[in-house]
Design an enzyme around this catalytic site. Structure first.
Site, mmCIF file in Angstrom:
data_model
loop_
_atom_site.group_PDB
_atom_site.id
_atom_site.type_symbol
_atom_site.label_atom_id
_atom_site.label_comp_id
_atom_site.label_asym_id
_atom_site.label_seq_id
_atom_site.Cartn_x
_atom_site.Cartn_y
_atom_site.Cartn_z
ATOM 1 N N ASP A 18 -15.360 3.793 -10.853
ATOM 2 C CA ASP A 18 -14.097 4.145 -11.506
ATOM 3 C C ASP A 18 -14.029 3.471 -12.876
ATOM 4 O O ASP A 18 -15.063 3.193 -13.478
ATOM 5 C CB ASP A 18 -12.919 3.736 -10.604
ATOM 6 C CG ASP A 18 -11.759 4.726 -10.678
ATOM 7 O OD1 ASP A 18 -11.201 4.880 -11.775
ATOM 8 O OD2 ASP A 18 -11.432 5.348 -9.663
ATOM 9 N N HIS A 53 -6.554 3.182 -14.003
ATOM 10 C CA HIS A 53 -6.977 4.132 -12.966
ATOM 11 C C HIS A 53 -7.789 3.446 -11.869
ATOM 12 O O HIS A 53 -7.530 3.619 -10.672
ATOM 13 C CB HIS A 53 -7.788 5.260 -13.612
ATOM 14 C CG HIS A 53 -8.042 6.430 -12.728
ATOM 15 N ND1 HIS A 53 -9.118 6.493 -11.872
ATOM 16 C CD2 HIS A 53 -7.387 7.600 -12.567
ATOM 17 C CE1 HIS A 53 -9.108 7.654 -11.231
ATOM 18 N NE2 HIS A 53 -8.057 8.340 -11.632
ATOM 19 N N SER A 108 -7.466 12.084 -7.220
ATOM 20 C CA SER A 108 -7.996 10.770 -7.594
ATOM 21 C C SER A 108 -7.374 9.668 -6.753
ATOM 22 O O SER A 108 -8.023 8.668 -6.440
ATOM 23 C CB SER A 108 -7.718 10.479 -9.077
ATOM 24 O OG SER A 108 -8.654 11.120 -9.903
#
Length: 769
Positions: free
Chosen positions: A173, A248, A550
């Site tokens: 990620d 994220h 996600s």
């Protein structure tokens, strides 16, 4: 001397312009499948087919130890030397740059080359494939309770402070923010000791010189060679370290394995306590995604290769191609999917986001059968957000999106003020449905203000389109302003990949409009001379609300960690089966799950969902811990699936797997997955499935089936008894009754005498002969 320098500079510039990144695969087995044969190097392959081994619970540990042996190191160096020798023989030093050597899961390398050099490699002996690199993109306080973890799941593993003990989840990620309380090692009452088998390394923060690891986080590395070679990497924004560039990666890690009971405080208020799915699991970070450009496959493959070598148990991938394959032919074979096949062969469970496209056909970006593809659903929570104006006012609204960048305000521009020419005659520009009618130069980098008109109520306008318009124009975010509320209007947040908010309170909307009008400078004709209104969406105070696949993928990765903790000997396929067969297709009210559907006029309605919408259904963690039966599969089964799938060249399969084809499966529909799909059903076809009893006692199962009328379905035998650990086959026969031109859906259900229940979705398309 001066002329020579100028010539050198010219050629350097020419090289950087024409060179591209290529992934090259080589003849010869990678570490995961090398069975010997090279003089001086002993075998390193994982001999087991990685199916359930009921005789040994140490299989995973032994495999991990083998991966770090001297044999592995020696053979890995041998492969890397071969990569370097090939490049050195073909090309002049300085005319290329090798970025990575891939040794563990695939045998190959990534290099920055000119197209002519790539073609020379393609024709060279020992080279199997040369693929140009492609880009990929990044595809809580309430969810644990929503899924029943605190009451039904964590107690089975010793409580939340033991849930996921010693399981390592690897995150490919955007990195991690190690100082967040969700990752604090002192947050738990039981200190973290050294992990018994994980061998990954921890980079230091180049600014503070402090390690990114703390016992909870046990591995932290970053991969950016391809991004740097492509000229996309900006160290000021992207950080040449595992530091998270946009939140994220921290969000996905917190969802899967964040500490339990972390207070969520914003603006002095507490919004509950956050927890990961497996709060005791360890976190290993492999940063390969970046804020502005996403990432490159060659960096991602290097991260996956390293993660498996280091000894992760679970991989969470909230990453996928920028779009599905452009051709209708899906081969499942490319360096990315082949690397993940090697990961699964090594016993690593892989959860990958399905992508946020749709709801339309052919929008999945993850589809290989060895991967657990994760879609997104909604829960029963309402999501609030806020818009902070430049004058300090905070306007409440609803939204399901990331925030704008922390500690920064953006100029706000109204859609009506950035209209191109007279295009507003045909379209209502305030709806923000058509990016082509708005001036991109004025919108780019700013927050776009749009009006929530009756078109949204009628269905001819959608918040999804607003988000697409804002993204297309390069906006920093969008605000939808409700000036009039029709009776009965219901506002729901729509997931958005860019910052966005819907201001539903008319009085708050007027506050925004008044502020905008006062601060916006206009000429005597009302045209804007300068935009001075500023605002920011959400907060960067350490917590965020983000939806989509996600964020769905790490939920499954964390739940898989809990299953792995309870059943350490289970294969990735067995864990996947347990999650799929115990899922539900009903909502909390006992009604069938619904799915969004768009008409030709882009009006959105809710319809009864099908397996094409929900896959196997909504995950049920408690049931997945004790599924009764599993549909197991291993490496040879995946090869059988590839070899029997029409249109895939056996030579191509051997290129990527280093294994000749076997055709014992006869048809890809016979692959032992916990679902049945026949896309070209002519007359009658019988498929087989094999189940294994993973319960502790013997159990008798009755098998029933149902199907829509155009397809007849029959199962055999109608019942079977399995001892603990035993396996048995059953068959499902599908017969075309009528050709409708659309898929028919059904289900096979195995109900056990001790209360277990296993369901398989069935999909078939009847065809004429």
């Amino acid at each position: 001397m001066d002329m020579g320098c100028k010539v050198v500079v010219f050629f350097a510039i020419l090289y950087t312009v024409t060179a591209e990144i290529y992934i090259v695969t080589m003849e010869g087995d990678p570490i995961i499948s090398y069975k010997g044969g090279v003089n001086g190097f002993e075998a390193t392959a994982v001999e087991s087919d990685e199916k359930i081994d009921t005789t040994s619970s140490l299989a995973s540990s032994l495999m991990l130890l083998a991966c770090h042996s001297d044999l592995v190191t020696s053979y890995g160096r041998h492969l890397e030397r071969k990569h370097d020798m090939l490049l050195g023989m073909l090309f002049k030093e300085g005319s290329y740059k090798k970025l990575y050597s891939y040794k563990h899961l695939i045998n190959g390398f990534a290099a920055h080359l000119s197209p002519d050099q790539a073609e020379m490699l393609r024709r060279s002996p020992g080279v199997k494939s040369v693929s140009r690199d492609w880009k990929v993109r990044k595809l809580t306080t309430h969810t644990p309770q929503f899924l029943g973890l605190p009451t039904d799941v964590w107690p089975t593993g010793g409580g939340y402070d033991r849930a996921g003990e010693d399981i390592v989840i690897g995150f490919i990620d955007s990195g991690i923010f190690p100082h967040h309380p969700s990752f604090a090692s002192h947050h738990t009452s039981v200190p973290y000791g050294p992990h018994p088998s994980y061998k990954g390394k921890c980079e230091d923060d180049p600014r503070t010189k402090l390690s990114f690891c703390n016992g909870k986080i046990i591995g932290a590395q970053h991969f950016a060679e391809a991004a740097k070679a492509a000229g996309a990497f900006n160290p000021d924004v992207d950080f040449a370290s595992p530091m998270d560039g946009d939140g994220h990666g921290s969000h996905t890690a917190a969802i899967a394995a964040g500490n339990n009971g972390v207070p969520v405080r914003m603006h002095g208020y507490e919004f509950g306590k956050a927890s990961g799915m497996a709060p005791r699991a360890r976190i290993a970070v492999y940063k390969a995604l970046y804020r502005l450009f996403g990432g490159f496959v060659s960096d991602v493959v290097a991260a996956i290769d390293q993660a498996v070598h280091d000894g992760v148990d679970i991989l969470s991938l909230s990453v996928g191609p920028n779009s599905p394959p452009t051709t209708t032919k899906t081969t499942f074979l490319n360096p990315f999917d082949a690397t993940l096949l090697g990961a699964v062969k090594a016993g690593v469970f892989v959860a990958q986001a399905a992508g946020n496209g749709g709801p339309f056909p052919k929008t999945l970006v993850s589809y290989s059968p060895w991967i657990t593809t994760v879609a997104a659903a909604i829960d029963d929570r309402r999501y609030k957000n806020h818009l902070t104006l430049g004058n300090g006012k905070m306007l409440a609204g609803i939204g399901l999106s990331p925030s704008t960048r922390p500690h920064r305000s953006y100029k706000m521009v109204s859609a009506n003020d950035v209209l191109l020419g007279s295009s507003g005659v045909r379209y209502n520009p305030s709806d923000c449905q058509k990016p082509e009618v708005l001036n991109k130069k004025l919108v780019e980098g700013n927050i776009l203000l749009c009006g929530y008109s009756f078109n949204f109520v009628a269905g001819s306008a959608s918040i999804k389109k607003v988000a697409e318009t804002a993204r297309h124009l390069g906006a920093a975010g969008f605000v939808l302003v409700v000036e009039n509320v029709s009776p009965g209007t219901k506002f729901d947040p729509v997931p958005s990949g860019i910052p966005g908010i819907l201001i539903t309170d008319v009085s708050k909307s007027m506050d925004l409009i008044d502020y905008y009008n006062v601060t916006t400078s206009r000429d005597w004709m009302g045209r804007v001379k300068s935009f001075n209104a500023e605002g920011s969406i959400g907060d960067g105070e350490g917590f965020a609300l983000i939806s989509g696949t996600s964020m769905a993928a790490p939920h499954i990765a964390g739940i898989a960690a809990l299953v792995k903790q309870k059943h350490p000997q289970w294969s990735p396929a067995a864990i996947k089966s347990a999650l799929m067969t115990t899922s539900t297709v009903m909502d909390r009210a006992g009604r069938p799950l619904q799915a969004q559907q768009y008409s030709e006029t882009e009006t959105m309605t809710l319809v009864k969902a099908t397996p094409f919408d929900y896959g196997s259904g909504h995950v049920n963690p408690s049931a997945a811990l004790d599924p009764g039966l599993v549909f197991d599969a291993g490496y040879e089964d995946y090869l059988g699936f590839l070899c029997t799938t029409p249109g895939i060249n056996p030579h191509e399969i051997r290129n990527f797997t280093n294994t000749p084809c076997n055709y014992k499966m006869r048809h890809p529909s016979n692959f032992n997955s916990p679902s049945i799909a026949v896309s070209h059903l002519v007359r009658t076809q019988t498929v087989t499935r094999r189940v294994t009893n993973v319960a502790e006692e013997e159990e008798t199962y009755t098998i029933t089936s149902r199907m829509e009328p155009s397809i007849a379905i029959e199962v055999s035998p109608p019942a079977m008894t399995l001892r603990a650990g035993a396996s048995r086959e059953f068959s499902v026969t599908l017969t075309v009754r009528s050709v409708t031109g659309v898929y028919s859906f059904g289900e096979v259900t195995l109900k056990g005498s001790r209360g277990h229940k296993v369901s398989l979705p069935v999909v078939a398309l009847g065809q004429k002969r």
